[in-house]
Design an enzyme around this catalytic site. Structure first.
Site, PDB file in Angstrom:
ATOM      1  N   HIS A 181       0.892  -1.163   0.000  1.00  0.00           N
ATOM      2  CA  HIS A 181       0.000   0.000   0.000  1.00  0.00           C
ATOM      3  C   HIS A 181       0.934   1.218   0.000  1.00  0.00           C
ATOM      4  O   HIS A 181       1.494   1.568   1.034  1.00  0.00           O
ATOM      5  CB  HIS A 181      -0.874  -0.060   1.264  1.00  0.00           C
ATOM      6  N   ASP A 307     -10.399  -3.675  -4.147  1.00  0.00           N
ATOM      7  CA  ASP A 307     -10.263  -2.949  -2.879  1.00  0.00           C
ATOM      8  C   ASP A 307     -11.640  -2.746  -2.247  1.00  0.00           C
ATOM      9  O   ASP A 307     -11.928  -1.683  -1.679  1.00  0.00           O
ATOM     10  CB  ASP A 307      -9.527  -1.615  -3.062  1.00  0.00           C
TER      11      ASP A 307
END
Ligand SMILES: NC(=O)N[C@@H](CC(=O)O)C(=O)O
Length: 440
Positions: A181, A307
């Protein structure tokens, strides 16, 4: 024993039409033999040109269990996955407790197996408690029944370069991958949305593109240095696409994902201050949207990952600054890819199979998914009607949360059926609740 299904006149990967027979959990016949081998007891589906794809594989799903069952459970999230055409999902590690031990990843894996909607591949945390300091039990998670291959602190960045280097080195032993991330924490303190013209006008603290790009640039160099596999989560800026393109041209072993929302939506949506559009990384500019579409079309970006980040009403129905980051996406992903990439002529259906099934299965080392549509292969499949247009109604979706940024929008395409090892999880566009069985 699963039922037999005879799919008449379907179009595998959108190329021509043929009959396909599913029996005993596998693709039993394609073409001439299918009808004769079907017998009288097969369920017949008249395809009329519907697109047959390998079951979709999501590399980036938040299922929230254990810990936030008020937002999603493994059961509700995987039911949503099946409705979206997915047969396997990777469950992100930011649960409570964190998926940072063999015990917790095995628990999530078992919950998925018992629910029966889609294969659940737990993602292991890179660091204990996602705190970025000590490496979690990566080897024990890899060797557990859950067979973890993807490790991520998603929601947080592995920002310490020494920890990132050690993690990249460590997972080589079991062919794992670190899914980063990419968010430089110091550059994004207090950030609420993309840093640019709109954030300045709204007076919201900005999340600059460079905070993503700086970490990606660092990590591709680290991956090259240690000779390991790196995966970049939810890439969102034009600059990030350029860095990945450069890294691949140097032969660095890096893969990247883009989300459906970054393929379609921009930071202009923040003008209404509706937190349904608050997400991490933030929605960017039209120029970035164009760049990620181009990157996906030319193969710089390997996959689309949802996501899917469900949140309760309490966590979303509040002022922008107090709201949680994240949006749901499992049940709209394929439609958004169709609308932004297929209907615009940038991707074929064979490309869609690659970016939503074959490549994510390969990156996650998921056996039996993302396979060719060929006789003898496991019947993990999804059947799509690209001609339907439908309005997204979040309250009618299978996910337990309603924070879809596409609510009220009309989108192209609809999943008609999904099969997991030859068992229908979705039929005629509805979830097959009665068919869900515990299988070991
Ligand atoms: N993507 C999001 O906006 N949210 C994710 C975690 C995160 O990446 O912040 C979540 O778990 O809610």
């Amino acid at each position: 024993m699963t039922r037999k299904y005879l799919l008449r006149d379907v179009s595998p990967l959108g190329d021509g039409t043929t009959d396909v027979l599913l029996a005993d959990g596998v693709i039993a016949a394609i073409g001439g033999d299918a009808e004769s081998l079907a017998g009288d007891d097969a369920v017949v589906i008249n395809g009329g040109g519907l697109i047959l794809l390998p079951g979709l594989v999501d590399l980036h799903t938040h299922l929230r269990e254990p810990g936030r069952e008020d937002a999603e459970t493994v059961r509700s999230g995987t039911r949503a996955a099946a409705m979206g055409g997915f047969t396997a999902v990777h469950a992100m590690a930011n649960t409570t407790p964190t998926q940072d031990t063999a015990g917790v990843v095995e628990q999530v894996w078992r919950l998925g197996r018992d629910a029966g909607w889609a294969d659940v591949r737990p993602v292991g945390a890179v660091t204990v408690g996602l705190e970025g300091e000590r490496l979690a039990e990566l080897g024990a998670m890899a060797e557990s029944a859950a067979q973890v291959r993807v490790f991520s602190d998603d929601g947080k960045c592995v920002h310490d370069p020494v920890v990132m280097r050690r993690a990249l080195e460590y997972v080589k032993a079991f062919d794992g991958v670190i899914a980063q991330h990419a968010q430089e924490p110091r550059l994004t303190e207090g950030a609420q949305m993309h840093e640019g013209v709109v954030s300045a006008e709204l007076g919201l603290a900005g999340w600059p593109a460079v905070a993503e790009e700086a970490i990606i640039a660092r990590d591709v160099l680290l991956a090259e240095h240690v000779g390991s596999r790196l995966h970049v989560c939810h890439l969102s800026t034009a600059g990030s696409v350029e860095i990945i393109r450069w890294a691949k041209s140097r032969g660095i072993d890096v893969t990247a994902e883009v989300t459906p929302h970054h393929l379609m939506l921009t930071d202009e949506l923040a003008r209404g201050y509706d937190p349904v559009f608050k997400v991490n990384p933030p929605l960017r500019t039209q120029r970035d949207v164009e760049a990620v579409r181009e990157g996906l079309a030319d193969g710089t970006i390997d996959i689309v990952a949802t996501d899917h980040a469900p949140h309760t009403r309490e966590d979303k129905d509040c002022e922008w600054g107090a709201a949680a980051f994240g949006m749901t996406g499992l049940e709209t992903a394929l439609s958004v890819v169709q609308e932004t990439m297929v209907d615009t002529g940038r991707l074929t259906w064979a490309d869609v199979a690659r970016v939503l099934s074959t490549a994510p299965a390969r990156i996650g080392r998921v056996p039996d998914h993302g396979r060719p549509i060929a006789v003898g292969e496991p019947a993990n499949l999804t059947l799509v009607d690209p001609g339907i247009r439908r309005v997204v109604v979040p309250e009618q979706q299978s996910t337990q949360s309603v924070n879809s940024p596409f609510g009220g929008r009309e989108l192209s395409g609809c999943v008609i059926a999904t099969w997991l090892r030859g068992r229908a999880t979705v039929m005629d566009g509805s979830a097959c609740d009665e068919s869900v069985v515990v299988s070991s």
